[in-house]
Write an enzyme that holds these catalytic residues in place. Structure first.
Site, PDB file in Angstrom:
ATOM      1  N   HIS A   1       0.844  -1.204   0.000  1.00 34.67           N
ATOM      2  CA  HIS A   1       0.000   0.000   0.000  1.00 34.67           C
ATOM      3  C   HIS A   1       0.874   1.248   0.000  1.00 34.67           C
ATOM      4  O   HIS A   1       0.912   2.004   0.970  1.00 34.67           O
ATOM      5  CB  HIS A   1      -0.929   0.026   1.211  1.00 34.67           C
ATOM      6  CG  HIS A   1      -1.955  -1.046   1.200  1.00 34.67           C
ATOM      7  ND1 HIS A   1      -2.981  -1.087   0.286  1.00 34.67           N
ATOM      8  CD2 HIS A   1      -2.101  -2.141   1.978  1.00 34.67           C
ATOM      9  CE1 HIS A   1      -3.730  -2.158   0.518  1.00 34.67           C
ATOM     10  NE2 HIS A   1      -3.209  -2.813   1.530  1.00 34.67           N
ATOM     11  N   CYS A   2       1.551   1.469  -1.077  1.00 32.29           N
ATOM     12  CA  CYS A   2       2.517   2.562  -1.164  1.00 32.29           C
ATOM     13  C   CYS A   2       2.328   3.256  -2.505  1.00 32.29           C
ATOM     14  O   CYS A   2       1.859   2.645  -3.464  1.00 32.29           O
ATOM     15  CB  CYS A   2       3.927   1.970  -1.044  1.00 32.29           C
ATOM     16  SG  CYS A   2       5.270   3.118  -1.357  1.00 32.29           S
ATOM     17  N   GLY A   3       2.704   4.501  -2.577  1.00 32.70           N
ATOM     18  CA  GLY A   3       2.625   5.222  -3.844  1.00 32.70           C
ATOM     19  C   GLY A   3       3.503   4.605  -4.926  1.00 32.70           C
ATOM     20  O   GLY A   3       3.287   4.854  -6.114  1.00 32.70           O
TER      21      GLY A   3
END
Length: 176
Positions: free
Chosen positions: A57-59
């Site tokens: 869940h990271c850019g």
């Protein structure tokens, strides 16, 4: 007599190969959402390796797609891509099944993904402790460490360097 010499040569090669694996790569790591483990030395033996700290869940999570493309393009030429899932930056799903779903289903990852482990600080796993000494400790997710066949760091690439970067490709190709 020739068979004994051949067996001796093979044993010498196996012994030499086993001793060639740097201490920091020696160990077993559990695969993501699996009971199976991977021996890092065996996985990386005589290969160029791209080690990446990942999060679901990271850019930068979309880099999984580009890492998979690198894996497919270079795996038959001797590149191994290894993803170390980590929640050190609070970006990994707490549910390993969901994290695996993101990797395997959403992004089609087939390269080796390992179960969450620490990649920073005193709790960092031995691989990342050694890589931090050779380059930099990850300051965020999706740092890339290109490791040569000898187990030494060739080059470090930060999160902002995309896996499809010409600079990363050139560094990989120079090692293959």
């Amino acid at each position: 007599m020739k068979l004994n010499r051949l067996l001796g040569l093979v044993m010498t090669m196996v012994t030499t190969s086993a001793f060639a694996c740097p201490e920091y790569l020696q160990g077993e790591y559990r695969k993501l959402h699996s009971k199976d483990s991977v021996n890092i030395c065996e996985l990386m033996e005589n290969k160029t390796v791209l080690v990446v700290n990942t999060a679901s869940h990271c850019g930068f999570t979309s880099q999984f797609k580009e890492l998979e493309a690198l894996h497919k393009k270079y795996k038959d030429k001797g590149l191994v891509v290894v993803g170390f899932a980590s929640d050190d930056f609070k970006q990994e799903d707490d549910d390993e099944e969901k994290a695996a779903e993101i990797c395997y289903l959403n992004y089609g990852v087939t390269f080796t993904m390992l179960a969450p482990t620490h990649v920073t600080g005193e709790q960092a796993n031995p691989v990342f402790k050694a890589l931090a000494k050779q380059a930099k400790e990850p300051k965020w997710n999706f740092n890339k460490y290109l490791v040569g066949k000898d187990g030494k760091l060739v080059e470090y690439f930060g999160s902002m360097t995309k896996p499809d970067s010409p600079k990363l490709a050139a560094a990989i190709e120079a090692q293959l």
